[in-house]
Scaffold this motif. Structure first.
Motif, PDB file in Angstrom:
ATOM      1  N   UNK A  64       8.339   4.515 -11.787  1.00 38.56           N
ATOM      2  CA  UNK A  64       9.360   3.554 -12.209  1.00 38.56           C
ATOM      3  C   UNK A  64       8.751   2.230 -12.676  1.00 38.56           C
ATOM      4  N   UNK A  65       7.670   1.813 -12.020  1.00 37.32           N
ATOM      5  CA  UNK A  65       7.085   0.509 -12.320  1.00 37.32           C
ATOM      6  C   UNK A  65       6.068   0.590 -13.452  1.00 37.32           C
ATOM      7  N   UNK A  66       5.186   1.584 -13.393  1.00 35.74           N
ATOM      8  CA  UNK A  66       4.088   1.666 -14.353  1.00 35.74           C
ATOM      9  C   UNK A  66       4.288   2.739 -15.412  1.00 35.74           C
ATOM     10  N   UNK A  67       5.320   3.558 -15.248  1.00 34.31           N
ATOM     11  CA  UNK A  67       5.546   4.622 -16.222  1.00 34.31           C
ATOM     12  C   UNK A  67       5.056   5.952 -15.686  1.00 34.31           C
ATOM     13  N   UNK A  68       5.365   6.993 -16.419  1.00 32.45           N
ATOM     14  CA  UNK A  68       5.060   8.348 -15.972  1.00 32.45           C
ATOM     15  C   UNK A  68       3.567   8.599 -15.866  1.00 32.45           C
ATOM     16  N   UNK A  69       2.757   7.825 -16.617  1.00 33.35           N
ATOM     17  CA  UNK A  69       1.315   8.055 -16.609  1.00 33.35           C
ATOM     18  C   UNK A  69       0.711   7.841 -15.227  1.00 33.35           C
ATOM     19  N   UNK A  70       1.266   6.891 -14.441  1.00 28.91           N
ATOM     20  CA  UNK A  70       0.731   6.609 -13.119  1.00 28.91           C
ATOM     21  C   UNK A  70       1.608   7.199 -12.021  1.00 28.91           C
ATOM     22  N   UNK A  71       2.657   7.907 -12.421  1.00 29.67           N
ATOM     23  CA  UNK A  71       3.550   8.483 -11.418  1.00 29.67           C
ATOM     24  C   UNK A  71       3.094   9.837 -10.976  1.00 29.67           C
ATOM     25  N   UNK A  72       4.031  10.590 -10.427  1.00 22.76           N
ATOM     26  CA  UNK A  72       3.685  11.919  -9.949  1.00 22.76           C
ATOM     27  C   UNK A  72       3.515  12.884 -11.090  1.00 22.76           C
ATOM     28  N   UNK A  73       3.080  14.074 -10.765  1.00 21.59           N
ATOM     29  CA  UNK A  73       2.877  15.084 -11.772  1.00 21.59           C
ATOM     30  C   UNK A  73       4.215  15.510 -12.356  1.00 21.59           C
ATOM     31  N   UNK A  74       4.263  15.552 -13.653  1.00 19.53           N
ATOM     32  CA  UNK A  74       5.488  15.909 -14.325  1.00 19.53           C
ATOM     33  C   UNK A  74       5.585  17.430 -14.417  1.00 19.53           C
ATOM     34  N   UNK A  75       6.690  17.969 -13.949  1.00 20.68           N
ATOM     35  CA  UNK A  75       6.900  19.407 -14.010  1.00 20.68           C
ATOM     36  C   UNK A  75       7.564  19.748 -15.316  1.00 20.68           C
ATOM     37  N   UNK A  76       6.938  20.552 -16.172  1.00 22.77           N
ATOM     38  CA  UNK A  76       7.541  20.877 -17.458  1.00 22.77           C
ATOM     39  C   UNK A  76       8.834  21.642 -17.282  1.00 22.77           C
ATOM     40  N   UNK A  77       9.777  21.357 -18.179  1.00 27.24           N
ATOM     41  CA  UNK A  77      11.065  22.030 -18.117  1.00 27.24           C
ATOM     42  C   UNK A  77      10.882  23.501 -18.459  1.00 27.24           C
ATOM     43  N   UNK A 118       0.834  -1.204   0.000  1.00 30.11           N
ATOM     44  CA  UNK A 118       0.000   0.000   0.000  1.00 30.11           C
ATOM     45  C   UNK A 118       0.868   1.253   0.000  1.00 30.11           C
ATOM     46  N   UNK A 119       1.888   1.270   0.851  1.00 32.82           N
ATOM     47  CA  UNK A 119       2.763   2.444   0.935  1.00 32.82           C
ATOM     48  C   UNK A 119       3.527   2.662  -0.372  1.00 32.82           C
ATOM     49  N   UNK A 120       3.968   1.568  -1.012  1.00 37.90           N
ATOM     50  CA  UNK A 120       4.669   1.708  -2.290  1.00 37.90           C
ATOM     51  C   UNK A 120       3.743   2.237  -3.377  1.00 37.90           C
ATOM     52  N   UNK A 121       2.500   1.763  -3.394  1.00 41.64           N
ATOM     53  CA  UNK A 121       1.559   2.230  -4.407  1.00 41.64           C
ATOM     54  C   UNK A 121       1.224   3.704  -4.221  1.00 41.64           C
ATOM     55  N   UNK A 122       1.384   4.223  -3.013  1.00 39.54           N
ATOM     56  CA  UNK A 122       1.140   5.636  -2.771  1.00 39.54           C
ATOM     57  C   UNK A 122       2.319   6.504  -3.180  1.00 39.54           C
ATOM     58  N   UNK A 123       3.468   5.892  -3.432  1.00 41.88           N
ATOM     59  CA  UNK A 123       4.664   6.657  -3.777  1.00 41.88           C
ATOM     60  C   UNK A 123       4.674   6.995  -5.267  1.00 41.88           C
ATOM     61  N   UNK A 124       4.646   8.282  -5.644  1.00 42.78           N
ATOM     62  CA  UNK A 124       4.693   8.651  -7.060  1.00 42.78           C
ATOM     63  C   UNK A 124       5.954   8.153  -7.761  1.00 42.78           C
ATOM     64  N   UNK A 125       7.095   8.161  -7.062  1.00 42.32           N
ATOM     65  CA  UNK A 125       8.342   7.701  -7.673  1.00 42.32           C
ATOM     66  C   UNK A 125       8.272   6.209  -7.999  1.00 42.32           C
ATOM     67  N   UNK A 126       7.714   5.422  -7.074  1.00 46.19           N
ATOM     68  CA  UNK A 126       7.602   3.982  -7.315  1.00 46.19           C
ATOM     69  C   UNK A 126       6.667   3.703  -8.484  1.00 46.19           C
ATOM     70  N   UNK A 127       5.507   4.395  -8.520  1.00 43.43           N
ATOM     71  CA  UNK A 127       4.564   4.177  -9.618  1.00 43.43           C
ATOM     72  C   UNK A 127       5.167   4.603 -10.950  1.00 43.43           C
TER      73      UNK A 127
END
Length: 363
Positions: free
Chosen positions: A331-344, A320-329
């Motif tokens: 890395x595992x599922x791709x940027x679509x399920x990760x944290x919000x991407x900050x545009x350069x 549960x804790x890993x699934x809540x981590x944007x960095x873990x999501x």
């Protein structure tokens, strides 16, 4: 808004993954208990697995709600389990000494004695943390260790049993077809939400957790806020102690509330509140407590061996804790399920030399 952005916004909600895990845990029970979701009416009372989860999870929800505000201030309270034991021991000890254990006056007085003891424990914790500057984990460890001994002294090392119908109502009675403890939990959660989200109290708690010294400098009485949340946490633990002892009609100073502090901390973390303090979520904590209780029910339903149930429980909490981590999501599922991407940031355009601002010359 298209479907993909909606799904992305949904997965980024702080309650999405705890609720998703809760649903999965509930569904896991169906193959082992086909009527798991069935709710039956018997003798005017509602019965069923879902009702039982909420009933037996009520003490944990109460303790976790109190723990949420303590953690939001950057603290921790390891003494709640001992407070549960002390409250139940004092209340049952007083009731057992009464000639008429069902007398309302005696029961109310016993409830008052138990809750006052819980408040005193909270004041002691708050005093050590806020006034004396002792680290919360050390300050609350004192009552965690000594409180069990106090509860054992109150009960003389025995299990005190009571036979009081009014007292039985708190944790084992029914009202309007539902367990009475559910109404107590709903009232405490509702009051907490109103005080923290409809008044400035919630912002004050979060500001103290974010930076206690800065809060003090701008005029917030951070010491009072800290003492208040420790008292509230102990009061919630005291009510949970009444529920547990009422449900069993007995007080066990050794085992009542044992390790409930760890489950409460896990519930708070699963609900999305950071242990570093600051922003908190009461709704997330309630969902986290239900996840812990549902996990306990699932462990017994699927027949996990008793000697390995703690390992199984820890594994699920880690997931549960890993699934809540944007960095873990990410890395595992791709940027679509990760944290919000900050545009350069776009490269700054160099202004022509002729248009540059003139420098001020000092004569």
């Amino acid at each position: 808004m298209t479907t993909t952005p909606r799904w992305r916004a949904l997965t980024h909600h702080h309650l999405f993954w705890p609720v998703a895990v809760l649903v999965v845990l509930l569904l896991v029970n169906v193959p082992f208990t086909p009527d798991f979701f069935a709710i039956k009416m018997t003798d005017g009372h509602l019965y069923g697995s879902l009702v039982s989860i909420v009933l037996f999870g009520s003490p944990l929800i109460l303790v976790a709600v109190g723990m949420t505000l303590v953690i939001a201030t950057g603290g921790i309270d390891l003494s709640v389990g001992a407070v549960v034991a002390i409250t139940g021991a004092l209340t049952c000890s007083y009731i057992s000494d009464q000639a008429d254990q069902s007398a309302l006056s005696g029961v109310f007085l016993a409830l008052g004695i138990g809750l006052v003891a819980a408040i005193v424990c909270g004041l002691w914790n708050g005093f050590l943390v806020a006034r004396m500057g002792i680290q919360p984990i050390i300050a609350t460890l004192i009552i965690m260790v000594a409180g069990r001994g106090v509860a054992q002294l109150i009960t003389d090392g025995q299990i005190i049993t009571v036979n009081s119908e009014p007292y039985k109502l708190i944790g084992g009675g029914y009202w309007l077809t539902l367990p009475f403890s559910i109404f107590i939990v709903a009232a405490v959660v509702a009051v907490t939400v109103v005080l923290t989200r409809r008044t400035a109290l919630g912002l004050l708690v979060e500001s103290v957790g974010g930076n206690a010294e800065a809060s003090r400098l701008v005029g917030i009485r951070s010491m009072r806020i800290k003492i208040m949340v420790y008292v509230f946490c102990a009061l919630c633990a005291g009510i949970a102690g009444l529920m547990i002892s009422s449900n069993t009609s007995a007080a066990d100073g050794n085992n009542a509330g044992l390790w409930i502090e760890l489950d409460a901390i896990l519930a708070v973390v699963i609900g999305g509140t950071s242990l570093l303090g600051g922003r908190f979520s009461i709704g997330g904590t309630v969902v986290g407590a239900l996840v812990i209780q549902t996990l306990t029910t699932t462990i017994y339903t699927i027949g996990v061996p008793t000697q390995t149930n703690l390992v199984f429980k820890a594994a699920v909490v880690i997931i549960v804790c890993l699934m809540q981590s944007p960095k873990f999501r990410a890395k595992v599922f791709g940027a679509k399920f990760g944290g919000k991407q900050t545009p350069a940031p776009a490269p700054a355009e160099t202004a022509p030399a002729a248009e540059a601002s003139p420098k001020m010359e000092v004569s």
